[in-house]
Design a protein around this motif. Structure first.
Motif, PDB file in Angstrom:
ATOM      1  N   ILE A   1       0.872  -1.183   0.000  1.00 50.48           N
ATOM      2  CA  ILE A   1       0.000   0.000   0.000  1.00 50.48           C
ATOM      3  C   ILE A   1       0.903   1.225   0.000  1.00 50.48           C
ATOM      4  O   ILE A   1       1.814   1.321   0.814  1.00 50.48           O
ATOM      5  N   ASP A   2       0.651   2.128  -0.934  1.00 50.39           N
ATOM      6  CA  ASP A   2       1.441   3.351  -1.055  1.00 50.39           C
ATOM      7  C   ASP A   2       0.474   4.528  -0.982  1.00 50.39           C
ATOM      8  O   ASP A   2      -0.289   4.768  -1.914  1.00 50.39           O
TER       9      ASP A   2
ATOM     10  N   ARG B   1      -1.888  10.129  -6.059  1.00 54.22           N
ATOM     11  CA  ARG B   1      -2.718   8.931  -6.025  1.00 54.22           C
ATOM     12  C   ARG B   1      -2.257   7.999  -4.912  1.00 54.22           C
ATOM     13  O   ARG B   1      -1.117   8.051  -4.452  1.00 54.22           O
ATOM     14  N   ASP B   2      -3.157   7.128  -4.502  1.00 56.10           N
ATOM     15  CA  ASP B   2      -2.853   6.058  -3.566  1.00 56.10           C
ATOM     16  C   ASP B   2      -2.865   4.755  -4.343  1.00 56.10           C
ATOM     17  O   ASP B   2      -3.711   4.549  -5.215  1.00 56.10           O
ATOM     18  N   ASP B   3      -1.923   3.871  -4.037  1.00 57.72           N
ATOM     19  CA  ASP B   3      -1.800   2.594  -4.736  1.00 57.72           C
ATOM     20  C   ASP B   3      -2.013   1.443  -3.752  1.00 57.72           C
ATOM     21  O   ASP B   3      -1.446   1.447  -2.657  1.00 57.72           O
TER      22      ASP B   3
ATOM     23  N   LEU C   1      -1.687  -7.269  -9.305  1.00 60.62           N
ATOM     24  CA  LEU C   1      -2.958  -6.582  -9.460  1.00 60.62           C
ATOM     25  C   LEU C   1      -2.887  -5.323  -8.599  1.00 60.62           C
ATOM     26  O   LEU C   1      -2.585  -5.407  -7.406  1.00 60.62           O
ATOM     27  N   ALA C   2      -3.121  -4.165  -9.223  1.00 62.07           N
ATOM     28  CA  ALA C   2      -2.996  -2.904  -8.492  1.00 62.07           C
ATOM     29  C   ALA C   2      -4.195  -2.002  -8.780  1.00 62.07           C
ATOM     30  O   ALA C   2      -4.694  -1.953  -9.899  1.00 62.07           O
ATOM     31  N   VAL C   3      -4.614  -1.296  -7.757  1.00 64.35           N
ATOM     32  CA  VAL C   3      -5.654  -0.274  -7.886  1.00 64.35           C
ATOM     33  C   VAL C   3      -4.991   1.066  -7.605  1.00 64.35           C
ATOM     34  O   VAL C   3      -4.319   1.232  -6.580  1.00 64.35           O
ATOM     35  N   HIS C   4      -5.148   2.007  -8.532  1.00 68.64           N
ATOM     36  CA  HIS C   4      -4.604   3.351  -8.386  1.00 68.64           C
ATOM     37  C   HIS C   4      -5.788   4.300  -8.195  1.00 68.64           C
ATOM     38  O   HIS C   4      -6.611   4.466  -9.090  1.00 68.64           O
ATOM     39  N   ASN C   5      -5.863   4.913  -7.042  1.00 67.15           N
ATOM     40  CA  ASN C   5      -6.948   5.837  -6.724  1.00 67.15           C
ATOM     41  C   ASN C   5      -6.392   7.268  -6.738  1.00 67.15           C
ATOM     42  O   ASN C   5      -5.588   7.630  -5.882  1.00 67.15           O
TER      43      ASN C   5
END
Length: 108
Positions: free
Chosen positions: A6-7, A19-21, A44-48
């Motif tokens: 988590i970034d 963004r948050d990753d 698998l990554a979600v970039h918000n």
């Protein structure tokens, strides 16, 4: 191997791309013989994105086949495939990379 990351971006310059990753990954290695082995990895990554309504789902798959010719010489073929889906269609894409590598390992 299984893992995650988590970034959280607290500060970005410029602010727009902040963004948050959130990502998870799995990797596996199979040795078919003492000289031939295959490595596979999936991420698998979600970039918000904080300052917009944009969110991306990014998938990456890589595959490496390696053959050890000698203790100091290994030949490898490498491929990776990536997909990005976004709620803004302009950021949707698919990428394929294929390559090779010559690794010289010095052991002492």
């Amino acid at each position: 191997m299984i893992g995650g990351d988590i970034d959280i971006s607290l500060e970005a310059d410029p602010l727009r791309p902040q963004r948050d990753d959130y990502e998870a990954f799995v990797a596996y290695s199979v040795g078919f013989s003492r000289s031939f082995f295959v490595d596979a990895a999936m991420r698998l990554a979600v970039h918000n994105y904080r300052l917009t309504d944009r969110a991306d789902l990014n998938e990456l798959f890589s595959l490496t086949a390696s053959y050890r010719i000698a203790d100091w010489l290994t030949l490898s073929a490498i491929s990776s495939f990536a997909w990005n889906q976004s709620n803004h269609s302009v950021f949707d894409y698919t990428v394929t990379n294929v390559g090779g590598a010559l690794a010289v390992v010095v052991r002492f």
